[in-house]
Scaffold this motif. Sequence first.
Motif, mmCIF file in Angstrom:
data_model
loop_
_atom_site.group_PDB
_atom_site.id
_atom_site.type_symbol
_atom_site.label_atom_id
_atom_site.label_comp_id
_atom_site.label_asym_id
_atom_site.label_seq_id
_atom_site.Cartn_x
_atom_site.Cartn_y
_atom_site.Cartn_z
ATOM 1 N N PHE A 129 0.831 -1.199 0.000
ATOM 2 C CA PHE A 129 0.000 0.000 0.000
ATOM 3 C C PHE A 129 0.871 1.256 0.000
ATOM 4 O O PHE A 129 0.646 2.188 -0.777
ATOM 5 N N LEU A 163 2.319 1.722 -3.456
ATOM 6 C CA LEU A 163 1.346 2.251 -4.421
ATOM 7 C C LEU A 163 1.118 3.736 -4.215
ATOM 8 O O LEU A 163 1.051 4.516 -5.168
ATOM 9 N N PHE A 216 -3.209 -9.233 -2.484
ATOM 10 C CA PHE A 216 -2.748 -8.167 -3.372
ATOM 11 C C PHE A 216 -2.031 -8.748 -4.591
ATOM 12 O O PHE A 216 -2.210 -8.287 -5.716
ATOM 13 N N GLY A 238 -6.919 -6.761 0.523
ATOM 14 C CA GLY A 238 -5.691 -6.839 -0.271
ATOM 15 C C GLY A 238 -6.008 -6.985 -1.749
ATOM 16 O O GLY A 238 -5.389 -6.339 -2.602
ATOM 17 N N ILE A 285 -7.104 -3.725 -3.284
ATOM 18 C CA ILE A 285 -5.970 -2.834 -3.585
ATOM 19 C C ILE A 285 -5.262 -3.313 -4.844
ATOM 20 O O ILE A 285 -4.870 -2.519 -5.704
ATOM 21 N N ARG A 345 -4.840 -1.146 -8.313
ATOM 22 C CA ARG A 345 -3.553 -0.769 -8.865
ATOM 23 C C ARG A 345 -3.652 -0.505 -10.370
ATOM 24 O O ARG A 345 -2.998 0.385 -10.905
ATOM 25 N N ALA A 366 -7.828 1.986 -4.643
ATOM 26 C CA ALA A 366 -6.773 1.349 -3.855
ATOM 27 C C ALA A 366 -6.653 1.998 -2.486
ATOM 28 O O ALA A 366 -6.341 1.326 -1.496
ATOM 29 N N GLY A 414 -6.932 0.351 1.512
ATOM 30 C CA GLY A 414 -5.614 0.474 2.147
ATOM 31 C C GLY A 414 -5.722 1.137 3.513
ATOM 32 O O GLY A 414 -5.129 0.674 4.491
#
Lengths: 329, 291
Positions: A155, A158, B231, B243, B246, B250, B260, B264
């Motif tokens: 996270f 990103l 993720f 996850g 997110i 992306r 995202a 998060g």
Amino acid sequence: MKLALPPILIYSLRRLAQAIPVIILIMVGTFLLLKLAPGDTVDALVGDMGGADAQFIERLRVEYGLDQPVWVQLWRYMEKLATFDLGWSFVYEQPVATVLMDRLGTTLLLMATSLSIAFTVGVALGAIAARRAYSLTDNVISTLGLIFYATPSFFLSLMMMLLFSVKLGWLPVGGIKTIAGFYTGWDHVWDVALHLIMPTAALSLIYLSFYLRLMRSSVLQVADLDFVRTARAKGAGETRLMFHHIMRNALLPVVTLFGLQFSTVLGGSVVVETIFTLPGLGQLAYQSVIQRDMNTLMGIIFLCSIIVVVVNFLTDLLYARLDSRIELA
Amino acid sequence: MTVLDTELRPPEPSRGIVFWRRYRRNRAALLGLFIFAVVVLMALTAGFVDPGDPLRRAGDPLTAPFVDMATPLGTDQLGRDILSGLFYGARISLLVGVVATLVAIAIGVIIGALAGYFGGWVDDVLMRVTEAFQTIPNFVLLLTLVAILGSKIEWITLAIGIVSWTAPARMVRAEFMSLRNREFVDAARNLGVSNTSLIFREILPNALPPIIVYASVIMALSILLESALAFLGLGDPNYASWGNMIGQGRAVLRTAWYCAAIPGIAIVLTVLSFSLLGEGLNDALNPRQKQ
């Protein structure tokens, strides 16, 4: 001075001897994992060739020793591992050892930069926070530490990408170098450094908080001890007290954590390398899982374990050097 | 007067009240408890408050938050409601966190107790095994286990437990080594109590407080591990997971960063609440440690 050398040698040898059973256990472990995984070497080989008749498959099994009892197979596997023969990667069409060596440099570079930043900044911030315990500075540092501790590395990566690459356009999104750049000399170094800024920041910001929190409580604990009071009573200045008397002792648990944490950080590089498409061991581990390349995956486990053992050995030596109370022999 | 004073003194408060008073002293821990309660509430009410399958289309793709009241936190690129994903994701995160922590603590207690209680060669062997598990980077081992076992949520939870038991094992071992020769253990041993009940009924209850505090750390780490797996696209595709949200977000980071960012922030707050809870528990269970 000559007399001081043998104890550290004996100590090193003893530590290395303790690591041998652990390495052997990991060898057995990877063998068991390979056996647990669906399919074996011959299946992969035959799949690679696009199929073969049953008789040929049978002959291949004999050739690879897969008809032997498990104990014999395990013994052969360990003999090969001991000579760093990690088998063949059917995805890369290369020996696994060669594939790994191509990737090792990137991961080691990432580890070295992010851990040194995390350790030094974490220790410094922890010491400052403890020095001004319960002040505004301490609260800000401790709160930031808690938040970074709770942030998943992917996270954070990103969000950094969003800010620095997408919105501001300052840093490249991924990769280790500009593909069509063909830079040489210092331009190449600068290019790689630019690509490494975000991955390094992502890894170090998260692990920094571990060192910060431990260093803070460790300094607070040591600062209460009698010898610090004695030093202060003798007229030692606050700066000298901090660097000379407190820091050295407060660092001991942080060095221990550094050794213990190293394997976790190496695992954390999987996510960060995958996000930033850095061609390192972590990204390779992820790709091997996706492509079911078990030989490469086991090779990564084995290589990473050896790196961890070496780093732990070095931190033990550093610990012994910092703490003169430890008897080496 | 003094006689009256002693007679009228209120009875000792119960253990629960003492515990709560000690816990309450730490304001950050109260905040942690509050966030934790909210997450638990979200997990329990998923499907009631915000109806609808989190994996189904609920509105136009990439609706921004606070635009359409049917999807208050917006939708992702497939038109799935982010708010309902948050609710269902809380359920999965907590479930994986709790069960993986129980698995890790169960393995850790058994191995640590045997090593610490018996010592000698048992200790040597078990500690070498623990070191081997500590040496392999845990996320790499987790990836390997998932590659072998498959991506079903049960297997993922078990795998997370398998990679997280080493720290509790070491703690239990240390506690057992310091407790095994205490007088109350010797007394029980002389009464002919068996090894099994010495371990589980005499020593273990006394060794538990630090483990309970550490459970909050394992839970936080388990949630982080699960979200990292999801993720990377290696989670169970049949359940909404923060996850995973997110990971999907992306792809649209450039145009719709909230896809995202929202899940998060949910992960950060949940993990933060566990850290704060752990600190509060530590203050309440080991009051002598800190002044």
